[in-house]
Design a protein around this motif. Structure first.
Motif, short mmCIF file in Angstrom:
data_model
loop_
_atom_site.label_atom_id
_atom_site.label_comp_id
_atom_site.label_asym_id
_atom_site.label_seq_id
_atom_site.Cartn_x
_atom_site.Cartn_y
_atom_site.Cartn_z
N PRO A 164 -88.48 70.09 -7.34
CA PRO A 164 -87.79 69.05 -6.56
C PRO A 164 -88.56 67.73 -6.62
O PRO A 164 -89.78 67.71 -6.49
N GLY A 165 -87.83 66.65 -6.86
CA GLY A 165 -88.48 65.34 -7.02
C GLY A 165 -88.56 64.93 -8.47
O GLY A 165 -88.91 63.78 -8.77
N ALA A 166 -88.23 65.85 -9.40
CA ALA A 166 -88.22 65.49 -10.83
C ALA A 166 -87.03 64.58 -11.10
O ALA A 166 -86.02 64.62 -10.38
N TYR A 167 -87.13 63.78 -12.13
CA TYR A 167 -86.02 62.88 -12.47
C TYR A 167 -84.76 63.67 -12.81
O TYR A 167 -83.64 63.22 -12.55
N SER A 168 -84.98 64.85 -13.38
CA SER A 168 -83.82 65.67 -13.74
C SER A 168 -83.04 66.10 -12.49
O SER A 168 -81.83 66.28 -12.55
N GLU A 169 -83.73 66.26 -11.38
CA GLU A 169 -83.02 66.59 -10.14
C GLU A 169 -82.11 65.42 -9.76
O GLU A 169 -80.95 65.62 -9.37
N GLY A 170 -82.63 64.21 -9.92
CA GLY A 170 -81.82 63.02 -9.63
C GLY A 170 -80.62 62.94 -10.55
O GLY A 170 -79.52 62.56 -10.13
N HIS B 244 -71.50 74.48 -23.57
CA HIS B 244 -70.77 73.31 -24.06
C HIS B 244 -71.24 72.07 -23.32
O HIS B 244 -71.49 72.12 -22.12
N ILE B 245 -71.31 70.97 -24.06
CA ILE B 245 -71.62 69.69 -23.39
C ILE B 245 -70.33 69.20 -22.74
O ILE B 245 -69.31 69.04 -23.42
N VAL B 246 -70.38 69.00 -21.43
CA VAL B 246 -69.17 68.57 -20.72
C VAL B 246 -69.34 67.17 -20.08
O VAL B 246 -68.42 66.67 -19.45
N GLY B 247 -70.52 66.60 -20.24
CA GLY B 247 -70.73 65.27 -19.67
C GLY B 247 -72.10 64.74 -20.03
O GLY B 247 -72.92 65.44 -20.62
N GLU B 248 -72.31 63.47 -19.70
CA GLU B 248 -73.63 62.85 -19.89
C GLU B 248 -73.94 61.97 -18.70
O GLU B 248 -73.02 61.47 -18.03
N VAL B 249 -75.23 61.82 -18.42
CA VAL B 249 -75.67 60.94 -17.34
C VAL B 249 -76.81 60.10 -17.89
O VAL B 249 -77.77 60.63 -18.44
N GLN B 250 -76.68 58.79 -17.77
CA GLN B 250 -77.77 57.92 -18.19
C GLN B 250 -78.45 57.38 -16.95
O GLN B 250 -77.81 56.74 -16.12
N LYS B 251 -79.72 57.69 -16.83
CA LYS B 251 -80.38 57.43 -15.56
C LYS B 251 -81.58 56.51 -15.74
O LYS B 251 -82.43 56.74 -16.60
N SER B 252 -81.62 55.51 -14.91
CA SER B 252 -82.78 54.62 -14.90
C SER B 252 -84.00 55.41 -14.42
O SER B 252 -83.92 56.12 -13.42
N VAL B 253 -85.10 55.30 -15.16
CA VAL B 253 -86.31 56.04 -14.77
C VAL B 253 -87.40 55.05 -14.39
O VAL B 253 -87.90 54.28 -15.22
N HIS B 254 -87.71 55.06 -13.12
CA HIS B 254 -88.63 54.10 -12.53
C HIS B 254 -89.88 54.88 -12.11
O HIS B 254 -89.86 55.64 -11.15
#
Ligand SMILES: O=C(O)C(=O)C[C@]1(C(=O)O)C=C[C@@H](O)C=C1
Length: 470
Positions: A172-178, A235-245
């Protein structure tokens, strides 16, 4: 071997049509019986567990979760108590002392005498007194314990409920969780200690989706996940592009000039490489499985010579102070995550879609790539990503030349993302054509493109971890 690990999908279009026909049926089954016994694999249940995220073998809490590349001492212990919800309260003093006892038994704190704590459970420190470093007691909250392959987490009964469960790699707290909560704001995020555990969690119905990083704008591709996409059948069903600060974190009271090392996920270290040097820190860099686990490790071990690169949310969760804020080498630092599911998404034409494929070249070798790319160029289909990985099952091709000897060519798997839906006849024709030039072709998924507006602001201390998209 090849047959098991790499499905040869020679007739992808008919497969896709078949998938689309079956899709409605699956949807009905899923909505009526999310984890019905008829569909879920038969898994041994453990009465000792209240849920699938709890630690099974206490001994595994002493397993290091640092990367195999770590060279130095490594005792990572989780002191999670297995509560499946994220809470910043409830970590008792007894829990803390037990954890400290475990830590000290492993000698990591031999040189860090524990000063008797004050009544509030914290120890005041004098950071100028470097000869007797003290342990700042940072209560680590009750957080879900990451699923692991080294214990029997993956064979425990899944909990049934209406909330979508989304597996991610890290604590918990990893960027992947976000990224998971960005993709599914009301989901139950399920931490996993390795990428392939997240894949398995979905395959075994312990989770409904996995959200995994595949590339970062500074650090490049996360090759492991490309390889795993091929080994698994999600299967890939989506993508998320996330700002990493990124933030530089340390125990409360620690000064930057006392630091001797910085630990984090290798991607995070790479994304902050120049800034760490520019800050004048005289530190060695060491890799850890994920940013948040590194933060937890420093907090739980009371390491006063070690800083962590992690999120502001990890600082909050593990009671660390933010020494520097925004240390990524580029303010637009962005990671692209893929959303994986057991069933494919239905390709549509009413919004921008991407399709991801993987193929191996044909007899002509790597030159086939020209023809594959031209099949897309000819139809005016834009490419957004190309990646090559070793062809694990046929890594080298020998070509004898009687005059000069034998040429040894490396063989590759090419991963390609193009900007069209599989419902688009141009994409269907392009794939029909490239089957001629390829010995293996698989559609990994056709899914909506992330069109979220760019936003790098206000993410230093996000109250909502899902608030930061690129
Ligand atoms: O360690 C984490 O916090 C992760 O979520 C992993 C990860 C990655 O694998 O790239 C995700 C995003 C950032 O780019 C840095 C690390």
């Amino acid at each position: 071997m090849l047959k098991d690990d790499i499905p040869i999908e020679s007739d992808i279009l008919s497969n896709l049509t078949q998938h689309m026909k079956e899709k409605e049926g699956h949807k009905n089954q899923l909505s009526t019986s999310h984890l019905s016994t008829s569909m879920a694999p038969v898994l041994p249940s453990s009465p000792a567990l209240a849920g699938p995220y709890q630690r099974i073998h206490p001994a595994t809490s002493l397993q290091p979760r640092r990367s195999s590349t770590m060279q130095t001492r490594c005792i990572h212990q989780s002191i999670y108590t297995g509560q499946p919800s994220i809470s910043s309260t409830g970590f008792s003093r007894t829990d803390w002392q037990t954890s400290c006892a475990i830590l000290s038994s492993k000698a990591i704190l031999e040189s860090f005498p524990i000063i008797p704590s004050s009544s509030n459970g914290h120890v005041s420190t004098d950071d100028n007194n470097s000869s007797s470093p003290s342990l700042e007691m940072v209560p680590v909250p009750n957080l879900p314990r990451p699923l692991s392959l080294t214990n029997s987490d993956l064979s425990s009964s899944p909990t049934h409920g209406s909330q979508l469960r989304v597996a991610y790699q890290g604590a918990p707290g990893a960027y992947s969780e976000g990224a998971a909560t960005t993709a599914y704001p009301n989901c139950q995020a399920v931490p996993c200690d390795q990428f392939d555990v997240a894949f398995k969690a979905v395959e075994l119905w312990i989770a409904d989706r996995a959200v995994l990083p595949v590339e970062n704008s500074l650090g490049g591709s996360i090759h492991r996940n490309y390889d795993l996409l091929l080994r698994h059948r999600l299967h890939i069903v989506g993508e998320v592009q996330k700002s990493v600060h990124h933030c530089l974190l340390a125990l409360p009271g620690v000064r930057k000039d006392r630091l001797t090392r910085v630990i984090s996920h290798p991607q995070a270290l790479a994304q902050c490489e120049h800034t760490i040097t520019a800050l004048g820190l005289n530190v060695v860099r060491e890799s850890f499985d994920d940013t948040a686990a590194a933060a937890e490790y420093v907090a739980a071990s009371g390491l006063r010579d070690t800083a962590v690169i992690a999120s502001a949310r990890a600082a909050e969760l593990y009671g660390l102070q933010v020494l520097e804020d925004g240390i990524q080498d580029d303010p637009r630092n962005c990671t692209r995550f893929l959303v994986l599911a057991r069933e494919p998404a239905i390709p549509r034409l009413d919004r921008p879609f991407k399709t991801s494929i993987v193929f191996a070249h044909g007899k002509e070798g790597t030159s086939s790539l020209f023809k594959v790319l031209s099949a897309f160029a000819f139809r005016d289909i834009k490419l957004s990503k190309i990646e090559s990985r070793p062809h694990r099952f046929s890594p080298i091709r020998m070509v004898d030349d009687t005059n000069f000897g034998t040429a040894k060519h490396f063989e590759y798997m090419f991963y390609l993302d193009f900007q069209a839906s599989m419902a688009d006849v141009r994409a269907q024709n392009a794939l029909t054509e490239i089957q001629e030039y390829t010995s293996f072709l698989r559609v990994l998924g056709s899914y909506p493109m992330d069109m979220t507006p760019w936003n790098t602001s206000s993410d230093s201390v996000p109250s909502n971890p899902s608030a930061n998209s690129c």
